[in-house]
Design an enzyme around this catalytic site. Structure first.
Site, PDB file in Angstrom:
ATOM      1  CE  LYS A 170      -2.405   3.389   2.437  1.00 35.93           C
ATOM      2  NZ  LYS A 170      -1.757   4.467   1.679  1.00 35.93           N
ATOM      3  CD  GLU A 245      12.145   5.185   8.937  1.00 33.60           C
ATOM      4  OE1 GLU A 245      11.914   6.210   9.637  1.00 33.60           O
ATOM      5  OE2 GLU A 245      12.178   5.193   7.703  1.00 33.60           O
ATOM      6  CB  CYS A 279      11.938  10.080   9.049  1.00 33.06           C
ATOM      7  SG  CYS A 279      12.837   8.877   8.049  1.00 33.06           S
ATOM      8  CD  GLU A 379       9.226  13.498  12.124  1.00 33.67           C
ATOM      9  OE1 GLU A 379      10.180  13.001  11.523  1.00 33.67           O
ATOM     10  OE2 GLU A 379       8.193  12.859  12.410  1.00 33.67           O
TER      11      GLU A 379
END
Length: 472
Positions: A170, A245, A279, A379
């Protein structure tokens, strides 16, 4: 405009169960660049059944033959590299030159590396009177993000196929066109039916159906920590294997004996890569308090060289963000930094001059950031650097580790051994020492709420293997 109306299931392009479609938006023009099918749980079920049926034969295919398929996929990516780079630049906003090097080059590398690894990997060994064998885990559900879309797909699909697993993918609905192009390549190389399947759609529908499906043996997810928690909860209901992750808020410690001109400039670049949509971006720069002004000056000068504009213009170093939602989110964080008292060195929440269309944000640097500020803790996923001063080396390490995340980091010192000593004390999965380069053979993954499991190299391949002991 590209219009995809079929999913790739069991070796064929097939109509989805429903009639829904999703628009893909060009991040620079804000226009619709493609449409894709909006798959649902029944489409996932079809794909999983195909993958389960294909698993026995694929898992018994020789390692050499699996490696040949990976090499052919790499050749297909190479042949279409420029076309794919164009698409990813339109989807995500990365400047075209970097897109070809990174957004296509890394996926090519993943398929090539895993072909080599599979052929040389020791899948069985004798331990006393036992034969210990490593076998493919089974059907793997891969759920991938939009920031490095094809790289994250390849980092999962290539080792899964090399190990002998079958896959249901996906891709992110925000940047999915590259995934459809990969499926075209996979179809053209003749990968056996059912070994690779593609179901597009939204996370709360397709992603959750994959994570919860009882016949999916493992789920590999890359994305936000919030979404990772949801995937883990769903996967736990059937006790399936999982790798995550997730997010990061990585610290870059510049020690007092470092080459500041080099270290600070490099740190700005590592924060701004892919417009900060990375990231593992080094978003917290830690500098000695008595050299703060020097670091600010270098950072401001460097940030102002990141020309913002169309990713297809040769002069552009910073493209747009991926969406209007992301743009407003990042601008909100910049305003929050100002409101909480950080020093705005350069940039700001206003739109860049002359860029009335596109999801652009100014390259921004804050200084005098304290660890309790929002911009030091959360973040941001945009071109926003926070400079935090410290007084001692021990305090720098403490600040670096004062986060819920632990994905990446950096250390700069004139003494390599000193830098390595500091790096060993950072609670994070990967640390750049004096700007050390990215390595596709090295493990990538996080500590704490940055996830668990590893991708890339032999470490990534092993995530897709189960261990069996034959007592002889």
């Amino acid at each position: 405009m590209k219009a995809y109306d079929k999913l790739y299931i069991d070796g064929a392009w097939v109509a989805p169960s429903g009639k829904g479609t999703l628009d893909v938006i060009n991040s620079t023009t804000e226009e619709v660049m493609a449409t894709i099918p909006e798959g649902d749980a029944s489409d996932v079920d079809r794909a999983v059944k195909a993958a389960k049926a294909a698993f026995p034969a694929w898992s018994q295919t020789s390692v050499q033959d699996r490696a040949k398929f990976l090499s052919r996929i790499n050749e297909g990516l190479t042949a279409r590299a420029d076309e794919i780079a164009n698409i990813v630049s339109e989807e995500v906003g990365m400047p075209k030159m970097l897109s070809k090097l990174i957004q296509v080059g890394l996926p090519q590398g993943s398929f090539a590396v895993n072909a080599q690894l599979a052929e040389g990997y020791k899948f069985e060994e004798e331990v006393g009177n036992s034969l210990v064998v490593k076998e493919p885990v089974g059907v793997v559900g891969c759920i991938t993000p939009w920031n490095y879309p094809l790289h994250q797909i390849a980092a999962k699909v290539a080792p899964a196929l090399a190990a002998g697993c079958t896959v249901v993918l996906k891709p992110s609905e925000v940047a999915p066109v590259n995934a459809f192009m990969l499926a075209e390549i996979i179809h053209d190389v003749g990968l056996p039916a059912g070994v690779f399947n593609l179901v597009s759609g939204v996370g709360p529908v397709v992603g959750e159906a994959i994570a919860a499906h009882p016949d999916v043996d493992m789920v590999s997810f890359t994305g936000s920590t919030r979404a990772g928690r949801s995937v883990s909860e769903l996967a736990s209901q059937t006790v399936k294997r999982g790798t995550l992750e997730l997010g990061g808020k990585s610290a870059n410690i510049i020690l007092d004996d470092a080459d500041f001109e080099k270290a600070v400039a490099d740190g700005v670049g590592k924060c701004y890569l892919n417009s900060g949509q990375t990231c593992s971006a080094l978003t917290r720069m830690l500098v000695p308090r008595d050299r703060l002004a020097e670091a600010e000056a270098i950072a401001a000068r460097t940030a102002e060289t990141f020309t913002t504009g169309d990713p297809f213009e040769a002069t552009t170093r910073l493209g747009p963000l991926v969406s209007s939602v992301q743009r407003e989110r990042v601008r909100g964080y910049i305003q929050k930094g100002v409101d909480e008292g950080a020093t705005l060195v350069t940039g700001g929440a206003e739109a860049p001059e002359g860029l009335d269309k596109g999801f652009f944000v100014r390259p921004t640097v804050f200084s005098n950031v304290t660890r309790d500020m929002t911009i030091a803790k959360e973040e941001i996923f945009g071109p926003v650097l926070s400079i935090l001063p410290y007084d001692t080396e021990e305090e720098a390490i403490e600040i670096a580790n004062d986060t819920i995340y632990g994905l990446a980091g950096g250390v700069w010192s004139g003494d390599q051994e000193r830098a390595k000593k500091v790096a060993r004390q950072m609670r994070t999965g990967q640390v750049e020492v004096n700007g050390g380069g990215f390595n596709l053979m090295a493990p990538f993954g996080g500590f704490k709420q940055s996830g668990h499991g590893r991708e890339l190299g032999a470490f990534g391949l092993e995530e897709y293997l189960e261990i069996k002991s034959l007592q002889l």
